[in-house]
Design a protein around this motif. Sequence first.
Motif, PDB file in Angstrom:
ATOM      1  N   ASP A  27     -19.790  36.295 -18.248  1.00  0.00           N
ATOM      2  CA  ASP A  27     -18.497  36.966 -18.355  1.00  0.00           C
ATOM      3  C   ASP A  27     -17.570  36.279 -19.345  1.00  0.00           C
ATOM      4  OD1 ASP A  27     -18.534  39.036 -15.989  1.00  0.00           O
ATOM      5  OD2 ASP A  27     -19.424  37.190 -15.221  1.00  0.00           O
ATOM      6  N   VAL A  28     -16.970  37.085 -20.207  1.00  0.00           N
ATOM      7  CA  VAL A  28     -15.998  36.614 -21.191  1.00  0.00           C
ATOM      8  C   VAL A  28     -14.712  37.400 -20.994  1.00  0.00           C
ATOM      9  CG1 VAL A  28     -15.454  36.386 -23.644  1.00  0.00           C
ATOM     10  CG2 VAL A  28     -17.803  35.996 -22.835  1.00  0.00           C
ATOM     11  N   LEU A  29     -13.633  36.688 -20.748  1.00  0.00           N
ATOM     12  CA  LEU A  29     -12.323  37.307 -20.539  1.00  0.00           C
ATOM     13  C   LEU A  29     -11.562  37.293 -21.852  1.00  0.00           C
ATOM     14  CD1 LEU A  29     -11.097  38.378 -17.883  1.00  0.00           C
ATOM     15  CD2 LEU A  29      -9.815  36.249 -17.716  1.00  0.00           C
ATOM     16  N   VAL A  30     -11.042  38.449 -22.261  1.00  0.00           N
ATOM     17  CA  VAL A  30     -10.269  38.550 -23.491  1.00  0.00           C
ATOM     18  C   VAL A  30      -8.810  38.800 -23.124  1.00  0.00           C
ATOM     19  CG1 VAL A  30     -10.063  39.649 -25.747  1.00  0.00           C
ATOM     20  CG2 VAL A  30     -12.296  39.514 -24.630  1.00  0.00           C
ATOM     21  N   VAL A  31      -7.947  37.888 -23.553  1.00  0.00           N
ATOM     22  CA  VAL A  31      -6.542  37.902 -23.143  1.00  0.00           C
ATOM     23  C   VAL A  31      -5.645  37.845 -24.372  1.00  0.00           C
ATOM     24  CG1 VAL A  31      -4.768  36.678 -21.811  1.00  0.00           C
ATOM     25  CG2 VAL A  31      -7.125  36.752 -20.975  1.00  0.00           C
ATOM     26  N   ALA A  32      -4.522  38.546 -24.312  1.00  0.00           N
ATOM     27  CA  ALA A  32      -3.548  38.504 -25.408  1.00  0.00           C
ATOM     28  C   ALA A  32      -2.289  39.233 -24.966  1.00  0.00           C
ATOM     29  CB  ALA A  32      -4.103  39.163 -26.671  1.00  0.00           C
ATOM     30  N   THR A  33      -1.223  39.000 -25.677  1.00  0.00           N
ATOM     31  CA  THR A  33      -0.044  39.821 -25.477  1.00  0.00           C
ATOM     32  C   THR A  33      -0.279  41.164 -26.168  1.00  0.00           C
ATOM     33  OG1 THR A  33       0.957  38.813 -27.436  1.00  0.00           O
ATOM     34  CG2 THR A  33       1.551  37.877 -25.298  1.00  0.00           C
ATOM     35  N   MET A  34       0.588  42.106 -25.894  1.00  0.00           N
ATOM     36  CA  MET A  34       0.425  43.460 -26.406  1.00  0.00           C
ATOM     37  C   MET A  34       0.399  43.490 -27.932  1.00  0.00           C
ATOM     38  SD  MET A  34       2.792  46.728 -25.371  1.00  0.00           S
ATOM     39  CE  MET A  34       4.199  46.165 -26.328  1.00  0.00           C
ATOM     40  N   SER A  35      -0.545  44.265 -28.473  1.00  0.00           N
ATOM     41  CA  SER A  35      -0.662  44.528 -29.911  1.00  0.00           C
ATOM     42  C   SER A  35      -1.038  43.307 -30.746  1.00  0.00           C
ATOM     43  CB  SER A  35       0.646  45.141 -30.452  1.00  0.00           C
ATOM     44  OG  SER A  35       0.930  46.354 -29.785  1.00  0.00           O
ATOM     45  N   ALA A  36      -1.782  42.378 -30.146  1.00  0.00           N
ATOM     46  CA  ALA A  36      -2.263  41.226 -30.907  1.00  0.00           C
ATOM     47  C   ALA A  36      -3.576  41.535 -31.617  1.00  0.00           C
ATOM     48  CB  ALA A  36      -2.440  40.021 -29.985  1.00  0.00           C
ATOM     49  N   GLY A  37      -4.146  42.710 -31.356  1.00  0.00           N
ATOM     50  CA  GLY A  37      -5.432  43.059 -31.956  1.00  0.00           C
ATOM     51  C   GLY A  37      -6.593  42.828 -31.020  1.00  0.00           C
ATOM     52  N   LYS A  38      -6.312  42.775 -29.726  1.00  0.00           N
ATOM     53  CA  LYS A  38      -7.339  42.473 -28.727  1.00  0.00           C
ATOM     54  C   LYS A  38      -8.417  43.558 -28.671  1.00  0.00           C
ATOM     55  CE  LYS A  38      -5.595  42.413 -24.677  1.00  0.00           C
ATOM     56  NZ  LYS A  38      -5.935  43.776 -24.224  1.00  0.00           N
ATOM     57  N   SER A  39      -8.008  44.811 -28.646  1.00  0.00           N
ATOM     58  CA  SER A  39      -8.987  45.899 -28.567  1.00  0.00           C
ATOM     59  C   SER A  39      -9.831  45.968 -29.838  1.00  0.00           C
ATOM     60  CB  SER A  39      -8.271  47.235 -28.335  1.00  0.00           C
ATOM     61  OG  SER A  39      -7.622  47.253 -27.076  1.00  0.00           O
ATOM     62  N   SER A  40      -9.220  45.757 -30.998  1.00  0.00           N
ATOM     63  CA  SER A  40      -9.973  45.752 -32.261  1.00  0.00           C
ATOM     64  C   SER A  40     -10.985  44.611 -32.271  1.00  0.00           C
ATOM     65  CB  SER A  40      -9.020  45.612 -33.448  1.00  0.00           C
ATOM     66  OG  SER A  40      -8.165  46.728 -33.548  1.00  0.00           O
ATOM     67  N   LEU A  51     -12.879  51.025 -27.594  1.00  0.00           N
ATOM     68  CA  LEU A  51     -11.563  50.882 -26.978  1.00  0.00           C
ATOM     69  C   LEU A  51     -10.494  51.389 -27.940  1.00  0.00           C
ATOM     70  CD1 LEU A  51     -11.808  47.296 -25.425  1.00  0.00           C
ATOM     71  CD2 LEU A  51     -12.426  49.497 -24.395  1.00  0.00           C
ATOM     72  N   PRO A  52      -9.495  52.119 -27.438  1.00  0.00           N
ATOM     73  CA  PRO A  52      -8.417  52.585 -28.320  1.00  0.00           C
ATOM     74  C   PRO A  52      -7.596  51.410 -28.813  1.00  0.00           C
ATOM     75  CG  PRO A  52      -7.890  53.048 -26.017  1.00  0.00           C
ATOM     76  CD  PRO A  52      -9.305  52.547 -26.041  1.00  0.00           C
ATOM     77  N   SER A  53      -7.192  51.453 -30.060  1.00  0.00           N
ATOM     78  CA  SER A  53      -6.377  50.388 -30.632  1.00  0.00           C
ATOM     79  C   SER A  53      -5.270  51.016 -31.457  1.00  0.00           C
ATOM     80  CB  SER A  53      -7.219  49.445 -31.500  1.00  0.00           C
ATOM     81  OG  SER A  53      -7.862  50.166 -32.531  1.00  0.00           O
ATOM     82  N   ALA A  54      -4.065  50.486 -31.312  1.00  0.00           N
ATOM     83  CA  ALA A  54      -2.903  50.970 -32.057  1.00  0.00           C
ATOM     84  C   ALA A  54      -1.803  49.942 -31.910  1.00  0.00           C
ATOM     85  CB  ALA A  54      -2.442  52.329 -31.522  1.00  0.00           C
ATOM     86  N   ASN A  55      -0.699  50.130 -32.614  1.00  0.00           N
ATOM     87  CA  ASN A  55       0.432  49.208 -32.529  1.00  0.00           C
ATOM     88  C   ASN A  55       1.306  49.548 -31.332  1.00  0.00           C
ATOM     89  OD1 ASN A  55      -0.187  47.665 -34.842  1.00  0.00           O
ATOM     90  ND2 ASN A  55       0.596  49.302 -36.141  1.00  0.00           N
ATOM     91  N   GLU A  56       0.675  49.651 -30.179  1.00  0.00           N
ATOM     92  CA  GLU A  56       1.371  49.936 -28.934  1.00  0.00           C
ATOM     93  C   GLU A  56       0.455  49.513 -27.802  1.00  0.00           C
ATOM     94  OE1 GLU A  56      -0.122  54.587 -28.659  1.00  0.00           O
ATOM     95  OE2 GLU A  56       1.908  54.110 -29.318  1.00  0.00           O
ATOM     96  N   ALA A  57       0.956  49.608 -26.563  1.00  0.00           N
ATOM     97  CA  ALA A  57       0.124  49.239 -25.419  1.00  0.00           C
ATOM     98  C   ALA A  57      -0.967  50.279 -25.226  1.00  0.00           C
ATOM     99  CB  ALA A  57       0.983  49.143 -24.151  1.00  0.00           C
TER     100      ALA A  57
END
Length: 335
Positions: A27-40, A51-57
């Motif tokens: 298991d790998v946990l991916v953590v970030a604040t909103m719009s840091a590019g986590k989904s990308s 996963l959807p990615s955009a400059n929003e939550a």
Amino acid sequence: MTPRGSRRATRSKAGSKGKPVSRETYDVLVVATMSAGKSSFINALVGRELLPSANEATTACLTSIEHRRSAGAFRGACYTHDGVVLATQERASVEQVRAWNADAQVGQICLYGKFSKGSPASAPRLVLHDTPGPNNSQDERHAEMMLDAVRTIPFKIVCYVLNAGQLGTWDDRRLLEQLHGLLARQPGRRIVFILNKVDLLDPERGEDIAGHVGKARAYLEGLGFTAPIIVPTMASTALVARKAMDAQALTRVERARLRQSLDDLAAGTPCPLDAAALPDALRVRMLKDLKRINNSTRAASAETQAGAVAELEQLVIHSGIRTVEFLLNQRSLVA
């Protein structure tokens, strides 16, 4: 995969005769604040737009993605906050994931399928857990969902995604302080910092990658993270390159980005790998691994697309994503 990710997935399941069957996951946990590019970043590891990615939550619940070598198309299911299945999908898509994310009844999304060629497949039953950004002012539950994931999922590594253009924000500092406290009570859990979006830095304004890695190191050490491992990445570039390698459809904007990235690569732009903050012994092992990958890709592509595959693979290496995958495959991140 069952709801709540690997907390339940690692438990024994009944076989055909009622006997428990072991189902260990990595298991790998991916953590970030909103719009840091986590989904990308996660999409780049998977090798497709999942996963959807955009400059929003865009992540409103825990989304767990499991790599299965024998699987074809990605399948998925969504669950209520109490773990009851709401819906299933035989061919999961970014549109379906977006719809599930928008449904307030959904507490978790589980997806499984075969990751792109070159993904960190040697990790047994790799599961990436995408957590909601905790700084969404429109939904305070996001922070609690993220912290609950840190407390309950038996992850091996945390990938914390930093936005290279927004280091040291109040939300980011607060989240890192919370994470540092939680990890201090969970020995053996490792963390890798992903300095994403370094391709958006402007060298003509003095915004170089090495300088930003240095700033990130000072920032993280000031928060109590000793000798942090920092990998600068260009996740969007890696994703487009991998989509092209797998002959997936590209948008006009993606095709333009790919051409520009290949031109930059040919022009000898600085490689993020050179600026990565890694222990020396780990860097040596990683360079040997990347050389092996590069040689095998060139040998294979010589008989297929006249070097096009090798060029795209070089772009993935240049993006820093291959470095991350190497680290995910390591049993130890220390020298």
